[in-house]
Design a protein around this motif. Sequence first.
Motif, PDB file in Angstrom:
ATOM      1  N   VAL A  48     -43.168  66.091   8.168  1.00  0.00           N
ATOM      2  CA  VAL A  48     -43.374  66.984   9.306  1.00  0.00           C
ATOM      3  C   VAL A  48     -43.141  68.411   8.827  1.00  0.00           C
ATOM      4  N   ILE A  49     -44.116  69.288   9.106  1.00  0.00           N
ATOM      5  CA  ILE A  49     -44.033  70.688   8.700  1.00  0.00           C
ATOM      6  C   ILE A  49     -44.243  71.579   9.919  1.00  0.00           C
ATOM      7  N   GLY A  50     -43.273  72.460  10.148  1.00  0.00           N
ATOM      8  CA  GLY A  50     -43.460  73.516  11.132  1.00  0.00           C
ATOM      9  C   GLY A  50     -43.168  73.127  12.555  1.00  0.00           C
ATOM     10  N   PRO A  51     -43.719  73.910  13.496  1.00  0.00           N
ATOM     11  CA  PRO A  51     -44.728  74.973  13.343  1.00  0.00           C
ATOM     12  C   PRO A  51     -44.155  76.286  12.796  1.00  0.00           C
ATOM     13  N   TYR A  52     -45.103  77.168  12.398  1.00  0.00           N
ATOM     14  CA  TYR A  52     -44.798  78.508  11.893  1.00  0.00           C
ATOM     15  C   TYR A  52     -43.893  78.453  10.670  1.00  0.00           C
ATOM     16  N   SER A  53     -44.146  77.456   9.813  1.00  0.00           N
ATOM     17  CA  SER A  53     -43.399  77.336   8.572  1.00  0.00           C
ATOM     18  C   SER A  53     -44.327  77.623   7.402  1.00  0.00           C
ATOM     19  N   SER A  54     -43.758  77.703   6.199  1.00  0.00           N
ATOM     20  CA  SER A  54     -44.576  77.999   5.030  1.00  0.00           C
ATOM     21  C   SER A  54     -43.971  77.377   3.787  1.00  0.00           C
ATOM     22  N   SER A  55     -44.842  77.170   2.813  1.00  0.00           N
ATOM     23  CA  SER A  55     -44.450  76.694   1.491  1.00  0.00           C
ATOM     24  C   SER A  55     -45.302  77.488   0.512  1.00  0.00           C
ATOM     25  N   VAL A  56     -44.769  78.604   0.039  1.00  0.00           N
ATOM     26  CA  VAL A  56     -45.579  79.585  -0.680  1.00  0.00           C
ATOM     27  C   VAL A  56     -44.805  80.151  -1.866  1.00  0.00           C
ATOM     28  N   GLY A  57     -45.527  80.945  -2.661  1.00  0.00           N
ATOM     29  CA  GLY A  57     -44.905  81.639  -3.785  1.00  0.00           C
ATOM     30  C   GLY A  57     -45.318  81.044  -5.106  1.00  0.00           C
ATOM     31  N   GLY A  58     -44.792  81.592  -6.199  1.00  0.00           N
ATOM     32  CA  GLY A  58     -45.071  81.054  -7.508  1.00  0.00           C
ATOM     33  C   GLY A  58     -44.500  79.662  -7.663  1.00  0.00           C
ATOM     34  N   GLY A  59     -44.950  78.937  -8.698  1.00  0.00           N
ATOM     35  CA  GLY A  59     -44.485  77.570  -8.882  1.00  0.00           C
ATOM     36  C   GLY A  59     -45.191  76.608  -7.954  1.00  0.00           C
ATOM     37  N   ALA A  60     -44.554  75.500  -7.676  1.00  0.00           N
ATOM     38  CA  ALA A  60     -45.129  74.475  -6.806  1.00  0.00           C
ATOM     39  C   ALA A  60     -44.008  73.785  -6.061  1.00  0.00           C
ATOM     40  N   ARG A  61     -44.394  73.075  -5.003  1.00  0.00           N
ATOM     41  CA  ARG A  61     -43.383  72.474  -4.136  1.00  0.00           C
ATOM     42  C   ARG A  61     -43.789  71.041  -3.770  1.00  0.00           C
ATOM     43  N   ALA A  62     -42.781  70.215  -3.514  1.00  0.00           N
ATOM     44  CA  ALA A  62     -43.033  68.827  -3.138  1.00  0.00           C
ATOM     45  C   ALA A  62     -42.006  68.380  -2.118  1.00  0.00           C
ATOM     46  N   LEU A  63     -42.452  67.577  -1.160  1.00  0.00           N
ATOM     47  CA  LEU A  63     -41.562  66.954  -0.185  1.00  0.00           C
ATOM     48  C   LEU A  63     -41.659  65.449  -0.344  1.00  0.00           C
ATOM     49  N   GLY A  64     -40.505  64.797  -0.513  1.00  0.00           N
ATOM     50  CA  GLY A  64     -40.472  63.356  -0.639  1.00  0.00           C
ATOM     51  C   GLY A  64     -40.797  62.666   0.671  1.00  0.00           C
ATOM     52  N   PHE A  65     -40.883  61.350   0.627  1.00  0.00           N
ATOM     53  CA  PHE A  65     -41.212  60.548   1.789  1.00  0.00           C
ATOM     54  C   PHE A  65     -40.285  60.885   2.960  1.00  0.00           C
TER      55      PHE A  65
ATOM     56  N   LEU B  28     -40.264  77.048   2.301  1.00  0.00           N
ATOM     57  CA  LEU B  28     -39.942  76.677   0.925  1.00  0.00           C
ATOM     58  C   LEU B  28     -40.512  77.761   0.026  1.00  0.00           C
ATOM     59  N   LEU B  29     -39.696  78.250  -0.888  1.00  0.00           N
ATOM     60  CA  LEU B  29     -40.088  79.355  -1.743  1.00  0.00           C
ATOM     61  C   LEU B  29     -40.063  78.931  -3.200  1.00  0.00           C
ATOM     62  N   GLY B  30     -40.868  79.601  -4.028  1.00  0.00           N
ATOM     63  CA  GLY B  30     -40.841  79.349  -5.460  1.00  0.00           C
ATOM     64  C   GLY B  30     -41.094  77.899  -5.784  1.00  0.00           C
ATOM     65  N   SER B  31     -40.382  77.389  -6.781  1.00  0.00           N
ATOM     66  CA  SER B  31     -40.478  75.979  -7.160  1.00  0.00           C
ATOM     67  C   SER B  31     -39.384  75.214  -6.425  1.00  0.00           C
ATOM     68  N   SER B  32     -39.791  74.373  -5.490  1.00  0.00           N
ATOM     69  CA  SER B  32     -38.818  73.674  -4.649  1.00  0.00           C
ATOM     70  C   SER B  32     -39.187  72.206  -4.513  1.00  0.00           C
TER      71      SER B  32
END
Length: 361
Positions: free
Chosen positions: A259-276, A286-290
Motif C-alpha cells: 500500500v502506497i500513499g496517498p500523496y507519497s513518493s519514492s524518489v531520488g538517486g539509487g533505487a527502492r524496494a518494499l517487501g511483501f 522513501l528517499l535515495g536507496s531504501s
Amino acid sequence: MILALFEDPGYESLWPLTATAPLYLLKVGPYRLYELWGHALGVNEYALFCRRELEGFIDWLLNRVEGRGVEVNPEQLDDDVVAVNAAYLPLPDAAKVVRELMSVAGNVIAHRGGRPLAIRATRTTASSLAEAMRGVLESELLLSMMEAFEDIPVAGRGEVSSIEGLCSHFEELLAAALESLGRGGVVVEEGARVEEHVVLREPAYVGRGVVVEPYSVIEGSSVEGPSRVGGYLSYTLVSAYSTVYVSRLERTVLAGANVIGPYSSSVGGGARALGFAARLMPSSALLGSSAVGVASLVSGLFEGRLEDGSAYEGGRIRRVTRDEAIGALRHQLSQFGRLPSDYELSFIERALGRSRERAER
C-alpha cells in the motif's frame, strides 16, 4: 533439455524482494523471470529449485493457483540440464553465455569470481546436481562436484547483487518481455481498466485486473494485476494485490500486497524496494536507496534499510504487532476479493519472528 533455476547464498543481497520468493518469480510484464529465460533459450521445460521453507508456497502459487505444472525442488532430473542462478538476469550477454553452454557436450560451470551463474550438466550428472540445488546451492556442495565439471569464467552483464542493479536493467527486461509477447511497446491486457486522461509511455505493461486511476502517468513500468494504481510511475514494478494512491514512484519495486500513499513518493538517486505487505503511509517518502522489509511500514521521510516487521514513525522505530500486520494484510487482500493463504500468513509470522529476535539481542 530442462531449464533449471537455483538460488545461492547471494539471494540475501536482494532483500527484501527475496525474503518471500526467489528472484526468478518476479513478474516483469506478462512473464516471470524464469519464463523470460525460457523464451531467451527456446526451452519450455522447467525445474525450479529454492529454499526449503519456500517450496510449498512456490508449488501452491505456480501449480495450484496458476496451473503451470512446474516441478519445484524435484529429487531428480531425467534429461540434460542447463541451470541458471536466480541472480543472473536474461539479458543478451547472459543469454549468449547460457546458449553457448547448451551447445557443449559435457559438464561445464560458468562463473564470475567463483560464483556459479550457469551450469550445463549431462543426464548422467543431472541427478547429483539436483541434490545440490535443492535448498540453497552452497559452494561446498558445488566444490565436491567440480571434478566432473569444466569451469569457465564469464564477463558481461546479467549478474545482479543489489536492488539498484536490478532496477538499472528493468527497462531492458520489460522491453524484452513485451517484444517476446509481440504486441507492441505498450500493452494493456484484457480485463484491465485504464481511466480517462492516462498517459502510457513505452515500455509499459498493465496486467489483467489492474485499474489505472484518471490523470496517471505510467512510463517504463510494469503493473501486475490485480492492483490499483494512480499518480506517476516511472521505471517501477508493481506486483499483484498492491494499491498505489495518487503517488510518485521512481525506480521502485513492490514485492506484492503493498500500500502506497496517498500523496507519497519514492524518489531520488539509487533505487527502492518494499517487501511483501510493506506499506508507505500517506504523505510519506522513501528517499535515495531504501529497502522496507516484510510487513513493515514507513510514516514520514525515510532513507536506508528498515528491517522486517518494523514501523518507522516520525523518526522512531518500533516493532509491528502480529494483530496489526495480519489485520493490514487481510484488509489489503480483501480489496481484491480474497483472504490470505496460509503461506502468506507464514511470511508475516516469520517476519515478526525475526523482529523479536533482533529486539532480544
